[in-house]
Scaffold this active site. Structure first.
Site, mmCIF file in Angstrom:
data_model
loop_
_atom_site.group_PDB
_atom_site.id
_atom_site.type_symbol
_atom_site.label_atom_id
_atom_site.label_comp_id
_atom_site.label_asym_id
_atom_site.label_seq_id
_atom_site.Cartn_x
_atom_site.Cartn_y
_atom_site.Cartn_z
ATOM 1 C CB THR A 152 36.944 46.991 45.529
ATOM 2 O OG1 THR A 152 36.021 46.920 44.456
ATOM 3 C CG2 THR A 152 37.958 48.089 45.265
ATOM 4 N NE ARG A 179 30.074 51.207 37.964
ATOM 5 C CZ ARG A 179 30.764 50.936 39.064
ATOM 6 N NH1 ARG A 179 31.804 50.131 39.011
ATOM 7 N NH2 ARG A 179 30.422 51.467 40.220
ATOM 8 C CB VAL A 180 34.503 54.009 34.368
ATOM 9 C CG1 VAL A 180 35.695 54.419 35.215
ATOM 10 C CG2 VAL A 180 34.975 53.494 33.001
ATOM 11 N N GLY A 181 33.907 52.756 37.476
ATOM 12 C CA GLY A 181 33.606 53.100 38.864
ATOM 13 C C GLY A 181 34.559 54.146 39.406
ATOM 14 C CG ASP A 182 34.927 54.177 43.634
ATOM 15 O OD1 ASP A 182 34.604 53.104 43.068
ATOM 16 O OD2 ASP A 182 35.224 54.225 44.835
ATOM 17 C CG HIS A 209 26.905 51.645 46.754
ATOM 18 N ND1 HIS A 209 26.451 51.643 48.050
ATOM 19 C CD2 HIS A 209 26.381 50.546 46.167
ATOM 20 C CE1 HIS A 209 25.679 50.583 48.239
ATOM 21 N NE2 HIS A 209 25.618 49.892 47.120
ATOM 22 N N GLY A 210 30.555 52.839 43.934
ATOM 23 C CA GLY A 210 31.480 53.728 43.243
ATOM 24 C C GLY A 210 30.866 55.047 42.843
ATOM 25 C CB THR A 255 36.082 49.480 48.935
ATOM 26 O OG1 THR A 255 35.185 48.405 48.629
ATOM 27 C CG2 THR A 255 36.250 49.550 50.453
HETATM 28 N N1 ASP Z 1 33.941 50.824 44.359
HETATM 29 C C1 ASP Z 1 33.898 49.729 43.426
HETATM 30 C C2 ASP Z 1 33.157 50.159 42.189
HETATM 31 O O1 ASP Z 1 32.178 50.863 42.295
HETATM 32 C C3 ASP Z 1 33.259 48.490 43.972
HETATM 33 C C4 ASP Z 1 33.762 48.043 45.332
HETATM 34 O O2 ASP Z 1 34.402 48.782 46.046
HETATM 35 O O3 ASP Z 1 33.521 46.889 45.699
HETATM 36 O O4 ASP Z 1 33.532 49.747 41.118
#
Ligand code: ASP
Length: 292
Positions: free
Chosen positions: A172, A200-203, A225-226, A223
């Site tokens: 990311t 799925r939507v991350g952070d 684990h979202g 960046t």
């Molecule tokens: N934070 C991102 C997500 O969870 C992944 C990443 O940072 O690599 O989508």
């Protein structure tokens, strides 16, 4: 395995990351070089008196176009083998734009920027995000155009059970900056997690979780684990002088790991990670450095 660094105040500064994770040692220099190219593109904007908002967008576009990183070209694939992009951008005055679970476009960060400028809504998702982008003149990309061989191989290994998340390299991208006028901005862009569920939507596109900017407190991009960053509303609550402790608190509460970059209103900056690696680069009026 927490690692962190802090930088003293400077007149202008841009700090970028190319993702927390576990990039194999022999590839880390390449990732650091990619980050430095992006930070230099952003610094060129800042040096000539340009806005932090323009600088972070310019830097993230460079990273999105670099196939090494999990954003734009090189974005990871979801469980259907498709690309769904998450991105957000915010400036320190409180303007923000974001897209989530958006079908392939070359530069999601510029579509988030278009939402910021348009001002009607902050966030667009899925086919509505694609419709908004096309209304603003962005051209839709094919999955094939953005899918790299490396991303496809990695996806296949995960699908076949030949790899676990252990070797997952992240990738990311994000940027935070402070300009000569004292404004800050933050931008984050990603394909998300490899083999993620459709929808799925991350952070990364969530203001306050994976991205936040406030001229009173600073700008942060995350960046890792979202889900952990979402559950701790990380980016809005982190501070430049406690970034490593903020990450540790997140991990203690959620077991998720990652990294973050931060610039404060006075131009001081910091990065921290509690993963094996996180590529980054910082360029200011006094310093240029990169690492992983
Ligand atoms: N934070 C991102 C997500 O969870 C992944 C990443 O940072 O690599 O989508």
């Amino acid at each position: 395995m927490t690692s962190a660094r802090a930088y003293p105040p400077s007149q202008f500064v841009i700090l970028v990351h190319g993702g927390a994770g576990d990039v194999p040692a022999e590839r880390r220099a390449l990732h650091a070089e990619g980050c430095l190219r992006a930070a230099e593109a952003g610094a060129a904007v800042l040096k000539s008196g340009g806005a932090a908002l323009d600088a972070v967008e310019a830097a993230v576009r460079v990273l999105e176009d670099d196939p090494l990183f999990n954003a734009g070209t090189g974005a990871c694939l979801n469980e259907d083998g498709l690309i769904e992009l998450d991105a957000s951008i915010m400036d320190g005055t409180g303007r923000a734009g974001a897209v989530a679970a958006m079908p392939p476009f070359k530069n999601a960060i510029s579509i988030a920027r278009a939402a910021l400028e348009d001002g009607r809504h902050v966030m667009y998702a899925a086919h509505g995000a694609a419709r908004f982008a096309m209304q603003k003149g962005f051209e839709r990309a094919t999955v094939e155009a953005l899918r790299t061989d490396a991303a496809f191989q990695r996806w296949k290994e995960l699908r076949d059970g030949r790899a676990s998340e252990k070797g997952w390299a992240g990738g990311t991208v994000g940027a935070v900056a402070r300009d000569l006028h004292g404004h800050v901005a933050a931008a984050t862009s990603t394909g998300g997690m490899m083999d993620k569920a459709a929808g799925r939507v991350g952070d990364s596109p969530l203001i306050g979780a994976g991205n936040f900017a406030d001229d009173a407190t600073g700008a942060c991009s995350t960046t890792g684990h979202g889900e952990a960053f979402i559950r701790t509303v990380f980016a809005a609550r982190a501070r430049v002088d406690s970034l490593a402790a903020d990450l540790e608190r997140m991990t203690a509460r959620t077991a998720g790991r990652g990294g973050a970059i931060f610039v404060a209103p006075d131009g001081s900056a910091a990065w921290a990670r509690n993963t094996a690696s996180m590529s980054y680069a910082l360029v200011s009026d006094t310093t240029a450095e990169s690492g992983s």
